[in-house]
Scaffold this active site. Structure first.
Site: not given
Length: 182
Positions: A102-104
């Site tokens: 998730i995210c980066a």
């Protein structure tokens, strides 16, 4: 019992680590924090220090059903720089086990070639790090055994998706109700 591991490297995004772990435990799954920092204490990107359940052990980790990478910077870069984790992620992907980020952190999967020919999402502005993938704007994207999430605001949706993947829709629906998830 299905087993999931959430990997913590210094600089991880706290919401993206804690929410999946919490939801999985609520669903009755065996979920653990795994430290890549060399100590059980790992500090997130907002200065909160957590105690992992265990240090990274490739043999123990290979027995899990799902690997989860929270984002945050420099956490995601620290995950990507860990060669042993990279080998484990590739092994899981080849075996059809779940690899989730998730995210980066989906950049780690792109870097390893895991996203080749898949749809995936990542933190806005980092789409070029989804090497080999077709970027989508969805909060969460599941393409086969790969599950990606967009960022901290998607942590609950990401967590519910992980639970559904491992424990089924009925368990995920009960979790949605008990957590008042819309």
């Amino acid at each position: 019992m299905k087993k999931a591991l959430v990997f913590l490297a210094d600089g991880f995004e706290e919401m993206e680590a804690v929410t999946p772990l919490d939801f999985m435990r609520r669903a009755g799954l065996d979920a653990k924090f795994v430290s890549l920092a060399g100590t059980l204490s790992v500090t997130g990107s907002h200065g909160v220090t957590y105690r992992a359940d265990m240090l990274f052990d490739e043999k123990v980790a290979s027995e899990a059903d799902m690997l989860i990478l929270p984002g945050g910077l420099p956490g995601a870069q620290n995950l990507q720089d860990n060669e042993a984790l990279g080998k484990l992620l590739l092994k899981f992907h080849e075996e059809g086990k779940f690899v989730c980020a998730i995210c980066a952190a989906p950049m780690v999967l792109g870097h390893l070639g895991i996203l080749q020919g898949k749809k995936a999402t990542i933190y806005p502005g980092m789409e070029d790090r989804l090497i080999g993938a077709t970027p989508v704007a969805d909060k969460v994207c599941r393409d086969g055994n790969v599950i990606t999430g967009k960022g901290p605001g998607a942590a609950m949706t990401f967590a519910i998706t992980l639970v559904e993947a491992l424990a089924g829709k009925e368990v995920a629906d009960k979790l949605r109700t008990s957590t008042v998830y819309d």
